[in-house]
Design a protein around this motif. Structure first.
Motif, PDB file in Angstrom:
ATOM      1  N   LEU A  95       9.385  -2.310   0.192  1.00 30.85           N
ATOM      2  CA  LEU A  95       8.685  -1.586  -0.516  1.00 30.85           C
ATOM      3  C   LEU A  95       9.414  -1.666  -1.845  1.00 30.85           C
ATOM      4  CD1 LEU A  95       8.191   1.394  -0.466  1.00 30.85           C
ATOM      5  CD2 LEU A  95      10.242   2.431  -0.894  1.00 30.85           C
ATOM      6  N   ASN A  96       9.625  -2.224  -2.507  1.00 32.72           N
ATOM      7  CA  ASN A  96       9.782  -2.769  -4.364  1.00 32.72           C
ATOM      8  C   ASN A  96       9.073  -3.653  -4.557  1.00 32.72           C
ATOM      9  OD1 ASN A  96      11.925  -1.053  -4.294  1.00 32.72           O
ATOM     10  ND2 ASN A  96      13.220  -2.399  -4.203  1.00 32.72           N
ATOM     11  N   GLN A  97       7.984  -4.196  -3.389  1.00 32.96           N
ATOM     12  CA  GLN A  97       7.578  -5.270  -4.164  1.00 32.96           C
ATOM     13  C   GLN A  97       5.668  -5.341  -3.281  1.00 32.96           C
ATOM     14  OE1 GLN A  97       8.695  -9.048  -1.557  1.00 32.96           O
ATOM     15  NE2 GLN A  97      10.811  -8.699  -2.113  1.00 32.96           N
ATOM     16  N   ARG A  98       5.752  -3.651  -3.519  1.00 34.56           N
ATOM     17  CA  ARG A  98       4.369  -3.026  -2.901  1.00 34.56           C
ATOM     18  C   ARG A  98       3.193  -3.384  -4.148  1.00 34.56           C
ATOM     19  NH1 ARG A  98       4.273   1.517   1.588  1.00 34.56           N
ATOM     20  NH2 ARG A  98       5.084   0.288   3.188  1.00 34.56           N
ATOM     21  N   THR A  99       2.526  -3.149  -4.056  1.00 35.73           N
ATOM     22  CA  THR A  99       1.667  -2.936  -5.041  1.00 35.73           C
ATOM     23  C   THR A  99       0.352  -2.727  -4.340  1.00 35.73           C
ATOM     24  OG1 THR A  99       0.105  -5.655  -4.563  1.00 35.73           O
ATOM     25  CG2 THR A  99       1.789  -4.992  -6.397  1.00 35.73           C
ATOM     26  N   PRO A 100      -0.892  -1.725  -6.115  1.00 41.92           N
ATOM     27  CA  PRO A 100      -1.543  -1.002  -5.211  1.00 41.92           C
ATOM     28  C   PRO A 100      -3.187  -1.701  -5.009  1.00 41.92           C
ATOM     29  CG  PRO A 100      -1.002  -0.704  -7.337  1.00 41.92           C
ATOM     30  CD  PRO A 100       0.092  -0.857  -6.595  1.00 41.92           C
ATOM     31  N   LEU A 101      -3.751  -1.640  -3.679  1.00 33.84           N
ATOM     32  CA  LEU A 101      -5.131  -2.320  -3.291  1.00 33.84           C
ATOM     33  C   LEU A 101      -6.467  -1.761  -4.443  1.00 33.84           C
ATOM     34  CD1 LEU A 101      -5.035  -1.778   0.023  1.00 33.84           C
ATOM     35  CD2 LEU A 101      -4.711  -4.433  -0.815  1.00 33.84           C
ATOM     36  N   PRO A 102      -6.839  -3.475  -5.596  1.00 36.25           N
ATOM     37  CA  PRO A 102      -7.845  -2.794  -6.428  1.00 36.25           C
ATOM     38  C   PRO A 102      -8.880  -2.033  -6.120  1.00 36.25           C
ATOM     39  CG  PRO A 102      -7.693  -5.247  -4.998  1.00 36.25           C
ATOM     40  CD  PRO A 102      -6.373  -4.703  -4.743  1.00 36.25           C
ATOM     41  N   TYR A 103      -9.256  -1.420  -6.918  1.00 38.14           N
ATOM     42  CA  TYR A 103     -10.431  -0.244  -6.480  1.00 38.14           C
ATOM     43  C   TYR A 103     -11.446  -1.889  -6.461  1.00 38.14           C
ATOM     44  CZ  TYR A 103      -8.224   3.927  -7.656  1.00 38.14           C
ATOM     45  OH  TYR A 103      -7.481   4.310  -7.356  1.00 38.14           O
ATOM     46  N   GLU A 104     -12.235  -1.513  -5.466  1.00 39.38           N
ATOM     47  CA  GLU A 104     -13.799  -1.490  -5.621  1.00 39.38           C
ATOM     48  C   GLU A 104     -14.800  -1.693  -6.543  1.00 39.38           C
ATOM     49  OE1 GLU A 104     -18.103  -1.548  -2.441  1.00 39.38           O
ATOM     50  OE2 GLU A 104     -16.177  -1.076  -2.245  1.00 39.38           O
ATOM     51  N   HIS A 105     -15.607  -2.886  -7.194  1.00 40.13           N
ATOM     52  CA  HIS A 105     -15.809  -3.114  -7.831  1.00 40.13           C
ATOM     53  C   HIS A 105     -17.593  -1.719  -8.238  1.00 40.13           C
ATOM     54  CE1 HIS A 105     -17.285  -3.390 -12.875  1.00 40.13           C
ATOM     55  NE2 HIS A 105     -18.403  -4.432 -11.464  1.00 40.13           N
ATOM     56  N   LEU A 106     -17.629  -1.188  -9.486  1.00 42.54           N
ATOM     57  CA  LEU A 106     -18.854  -0.532  -9.001  1.00 42.54           C
ATOM     58  C   LEU A 106     -19.830  -0.539 -10.482  1.00 42.54           C
ATOM     59  CD1 LEU A 106     -17.168   3.640  -7.858  1.00 42.54           C
ATOM     60  CD2 LEU A 106     -18.500   1.393  -6.207  1.00 42.54           C
ATOM     61  N   ARG A 107     -20.458  -0.565  -9.768  1.00 42.08           N
ATOM     62  CA  ARG A 107     -21.860  -1.747 -11.404  1.00 42.08           C
ATOM     63  C   ARG A 107     -22.261   0.349 -12.292  1.00 42.08           C
ATOM     64  NH1 ARG A 107     -26.048  -3.848  -9.828  1.00 42.08           N
ATOM     65  NH2 ARG A 107     -26.292  -4.925 -12.603  1.00 42.08           N
ATOM     66  N   TRP A 108     -23.066   0.038 -13.082  1.00 40.43           N
ATOM     67  CA  TRP A 108     -23.172   1.608 -13.784  1.00 40.43           C
ATOM     68  C   TRP A 108     -24.845   1.649 -12.783  1.00 40.43           C
ATOM     69  CZ3 TRP A 108     -27.301   1.052 -16.808  1.00 40.43           C
ATOM     70  CH2 TRP A 108     -27.886   2.978 -17.307  1.00 40.43           C
ATOM     71  N   ASP A 109     -25.038   0.690 -12.323  1.00 41.12           N
ATOM     72  CA  ASP A 109     -26.537  -0.053 -12.179  1.00 41.12           C
ATOM     73  C   ASP A 109     -27.221   0.905 -11.332  1.00 41.12           C
ATOM     74  OD1 ASP A 109     -27.902  -0.684 -14.425  1.00 41.12           O
ATOM     75  OD2 ASP A 109     -27.810  -2.422 -13.844  1.00 41.12           O
ATOM     76  N   ASP A 110     -25.793   0.725 -10.404  1.00 44.45           N
ATOM     77  CA  ASP A 110     -25.557   1.650  -9.086  1.00 44.45           C
ATOM     78  C   ASP A 110     -25.379   2.538  -8.431  1.00 44.45           C
ATOM     79  OD1 ASP A 110     -26.527  -1.214  -8.081  1.00 44.45           O
ATOM     80  OD2 ASP A 110     -24.475  -2.717  -7.680  1.00 44.45           O
TER      81      ASP A 110
END
Length: 343
Positions: A95-110
């Motif tokens: 549990l102490n080694q968990r890291t959050p999943l990175p967010y999906e990148h959202l482009r400003w144009d999209d």
């Protein structure tokens, strides 16, 4: 010649007699003057006793001078005592080694559609009772507000005074607005309770149960590349309930401090959420709870059709109509995504 002598004798006799008559009067005047001076210097009867009983210290008196000064840091110490044995029947080291999943990148144009929404969580609701779990584990108190305070005090996240995250706050400032200012208290002798032997500087302990509301700032974005709606939490605010003077009627809420949610995710990915049922389901973390939106809330403000940038309560007085307006905003955001599809 004889008459002249007699006149001189009479004149001398008068001078001697005048000298004898004036001397007692001068002496009496001098005696009265000395008595007056002594009376001014000597206090009257009972004055010394009154001065001893007077509790007002003289001008310039410092009661802290010469006495030891100690600082009490236990009232706001959120560091827990760790168990000296394994307090679980299984291994929780991963549990102490968990890291959050990175967010999906959202482009400003999209970003075809983007609206910011502020919503409040009433921690007294049944679905939000996990935020008020009163227990202590190796990582400290399990109440969510205490987890936030611990992260701020340890320097894991920075507290801000506004929801735009422009004014950072240091740890003493956060302690002052949550628990109060530092105050000095006397330390009395154990044998003679009337004798002060020192002074201690302490701060009132913070009661996390007094916080009954949290505020979330989030943004709903429709990404036309993936043709789906994303919601990203931007910040979490700890609210203080304000009451009408002299009554228990709530007047409103004010934010004590804000934390930037992406900075808080690594800490929440390592902290478990209380599961009251535990029906074969693994304990989720706080990061999973917020990303899965497993909480009850209502909208208090949005950028949708709000050119004056006001809270809903500022232009709708009725509480029921405020909730209906929040549901109306939620339905508009939902319908925008649905209206893009044709069936």
């Amino acid at each position: 010649m004889c008459d002249m002598n007699m006149k001189f004798v009479k004149f001398g006799f008068c001078l001697v007699l005048s000298a004898f008559l004036l001397t007692p009067a001068d002496a009496q005047r001098v005696s009265k003057k000395k008595k007056a001076e002594n009376a001014a210097q000597t206090p009257p009867a009972g004055t010394e006793q009154q001065q001893n009983n007077n509790t007002q210290p003289p001008s310039g008196y410092d009661p802290l001078a010469g006495l030891p000064m100690t600082y009490d840091t236990t009232s706001n110490d959120l560091t827990p005592k760790k168990s000296l044995r394994n307090d679980n029947a299984f291994d929780k080291s991963n549990l102490n080694q968990r890291t959050p999943l990175p967010y999906e990148h959202l482009r400003w144009d999209d970003a075809l559609y983007a609206e910011k929404v502020w919503r409040e969580l009433d921690l007294r609701e049944k679905m939000n009772k996990t935020f008020m779990y009163e227990a202590v584990d190796d990582n400290g108190s399990q109440m969510f507000v205490n987890l936030l305070l611990k992260a701020v005090q340890n320097g894991e996240v920075t507290a801000f005074s506004d929801d735009r995250f422009t004014l950072p706050m240091d740890v003493p400032s956060v302690q002052q607005i949550t628990a109060g200012r530092l105050d000095t208290f006397p330390v009395y002798d154990t044998k003679d309770i009337s004798k002060i032997v020192g002074w201690t500087v302490s701060r009132a302990s913070f009661d996390a149960k007094s916080v009954t509301r949290l505020r979330l700032k989030e943004e709903w974005v429709f990404d036309r590349e993936s043709s789906r709606m994303f919601v990203r939490i931007l910040g979490i605010g700890v609210l203080k309930t304000e009451y009408m003077p002299g009554t228990t009627k709530e007047r409103g809420t004010s934010a004590l401090f804000w934390v930037y949610y992406p900075d808080l995710r690594p800490m929440m990915a390592k902290a478990e959420v209380y599961n009251p049922k535990n029906m074969g389901q693994s304990r989720m973390t706080w990061e999973e709870l917020f990303e899965s939106r497993m909480f009850s809330s209502y909208i208090v403000k949005s950028t949708l059709d709000n050119s004056s940038n006001k809270m809903i309560r500022n232009y709708i007085n009725d509480p029921i109509l405020r909730l209906l307006e929040g549901e109306n905003i939620k339905e508009k955001i939902f319908n925008f995504e649905q209206d893009l599809w044709s069936y």
